[in-house]
Scaffold this active site. Sequence first.
Site, mmCIF file in Angstrom:
data_model
loop_
_atom_site.group_PDB
_atom_site.id
_atom_site.type_symbol
_atom_site.label_atom_id
_atom_site.label_comp_id
_atom_site.label_asym_id
_atom_site.label_seq_id
_atom_site.Cartn_x
_atom_site.Cartn_y
_atom_site.Cartn_z
ATOM 1 N N SER A 1 0.807 -1.225 0.000
ATOM 2 C CA SER A 1 0.000 0.000 0.000
ATOM 3 C C SER A 1 0.839 1.273 0.000
ATOM 4 C CB SER A 1 -0.934 0.001 1.216
ATOM 5 O OG SER A 1 -0.191 -0.267 2.370
ATOM 6 N N THR B 1 -1.533 3.596 4.228
ATOM 7 C CA THR B 1 -0.643 4.737 3.970
ATOM 8 C C THR B 1 0.309 4.954 5.128
ATOM 9 O OG1 THR B 1 -2.329 5.865 2.721
ATOM 10 C CG2 THR B 1 -0.722 7.281 3.796
ATOM 11 N N ARG C 1 -7.835 8.037 -10.104
ATOM 12 C CA ARG C 1 -8.263 8.432 -8.755
ATOM 13 C C ARG C 1 -7.052 8.921 -7.928
ATOM 14 N NH1 ARG C 1 -7.068 6.859 -3.156
ATOM 15 N NH2 ARG C 1 -8.950 7.195 -1.951
ATOM 16 N N THR D 1 -4.997 8.792 7.668
ATOM 17 C CA THR D 1 -4.974 7.572 6.874
ATOM 18 C C THR D 1 -6.405 7.040 6.821
ATOM 19 O OG1 THR D 1 -4.087 5.312 6.744
ATOM 20 C CG2 THR D 1 -4.238 6.270 8.924
ATOM 21 N N GLY D 2 -6.662 6.207 5.845
ATOM 22 C CA GLY D 2 -8.018 5.686 5.700
ATOM 23 C C GLY D 2 -8.628 6.124 4.377
ATOM 24 N N THR E 1 1.682 6.977 -0.307
ATOM 25 C CA THR E 1 0.784 5.831 -0.451
ATOM 26 C C THR E 1 0.652 5.411 -1.913
ATOM 27 O OG1 THR E 1 -1.434 5.033 0.157
ATOM 28 C CG2 THR E 1 -1.323 7.206 -0.816
HETATM 29 C C1 SD4 Z 1 -6.097 7.000 0.148
HETATM 30 N N1 SD4 Z 1 -5.755 7.646 2.428
HETATM 31 O O1 SD4 Z 1 -5.555 6.916 -0.944
HETATM 32 C C2 SD4 Z 1 -5.240 6.827 1.364
HETATM 33 C C3 SD4 Z 1 -5.174 5.380 1.693
HETATM 34 C C4 SD4 Z 1 -4.782 5.098 3.079
HETATM 35 O O2 SD4 Z 1 -4.261 3.713 4.776
HETATM 36 O O3 SD4 Z 1 -4.664 5.927 3.917
HETATM 37 N N2 SD4 Z 1 -4.548 3.928 3.468
HETATM 38 O O4 SD4 Z 1 -7.297 7.196 0.297
#
Ligand code: SD4
Length: 329
Positions: A84, A189, A217, A240-241, A207
Site C-alpha cells: 500500500s 498509507t 483516482r 490515513t483511511g 501511499t
Molecule cells: C487514500 N488515504 O488513498 C489513502 C489510503 C490510506 O491507509 O490511507 N490507506 O485514500
Amino acid sequence: MKRRNFFKFGLVAGALSLVKPLKGATLIGQSFEEKANGPIVVSTWIHGMEANKAAWEVLSKGGKAIDAVEKGVRVTENDLTNRSVGIGGRPDRDGHVTLDACIMDERSRCGSVAFLEGIKHPISVARAVMEKTQHVMLVGGGAHKFAVENGFEAAKTPLPEVKKEWQEWKKENKDLFKKPEINHENHDTIGMIAMDVNGDFSGACTTSGWAYKLHGRVGDSPIIGAGLFIDNEVGAATATGLGEAIIRIAGSHTVVELMRHGYSPLEACKEAVNRIIKKHDDLTGLQCCFLAIDKQGNIGSYSVYNGFNYALKTNSEEKMVDAGFNRNW
Ligand code: SD4
C-alpha cells in the site's frame, strides 16, 4: 513520557458504562493521549516502527524534522513487501500502480506528487517539487517527467507477484467500484509527523492509495490539508483511511485548526472523525484515522473504527499506541 487524563477518561467511561454499555467508545483506563519532551516522531500503522527508527537517526542528532520525515517514510517506500506504499503497492483497476505523496515543513512550504507511476521514492520527488519549483503539486506524466529530469530512480510496476494478484482479482471482481474493507491492508498509507529539537514541525505522507481504484483516482494523501497539514505555531496532523471522506472535511487542516482553538490533539482528531461520521449515511467500510501533535508535545489519535494504531518514538519510548475510536467493526 506519561499518559494524560488517565483518570479523567477512566472515570467518565466508568460512569457512562453504568448508564449504558459503551459501544466502541473510550476504553476504560486507556487515555489515547501521550506526551513527550524533546523530539517526537509518530507515524501511522505498524510499518511506522521501522520508519520512525530512520527518522530518529536524524532527530536524535539534532537534525531537522523535514529531513527526518523524508528519511523515515523512504524506509516504507523501499519495502517491496508493502502493498500500500511505494512501488510494491497494488495497482488501480487498469493495472497501473499510481503513487501519491506530499511533504510540508515548518515554514509551511510544501510539495506534492499525485498519480505518479514508476518512480521509487515519490516523497523525495514531492520534496524536490517543494524546493526546486514554484509549484506545490505535480501530477501524472508531468510529475514523472520532472522526476526523471531530476535524476530520481525509476522502477517497473506492478511487481510481478502484485500483477498476478491483480489479474486474479479482475477475474472475480467485475463490479465497478468495490468498497474497501476496514483495516484491510489496502488501507495502509504512511503518514509521519515529527517535532525536532528546536520545536519545529514537518510531515510526510505517501501511499499507493486505494487498491484497485478507478484509473486516475487521487486520494487525500498528496493533498495538503487533507492527508497532511503543518502549522508551526500550532502543531501537525496526518491522516490515513478512506481518502474521499478525509478530503470532504479537509481533515488534517481541520485537526490543526481545532488545536489552534484550544482542542488537545486527541479532542481535535475526535472532532474531525465525528464530522466525517455526521456527513456519511453509510459507514460500512469507512475507516478514517487522524494523528496529531501539538506544540507542547501532546500526541493524540482517533479513528472511526477500532484497529488503527500508530508508532511513536521519543527520547524515552519506542512503541505502538492504539488510537481512540468511535465504534467497533
Ligand atoms: C487514500 N488515504 O488513498 C489513502 C489510503 C490510506 O491507509 O490511507 N490507506 O485514500
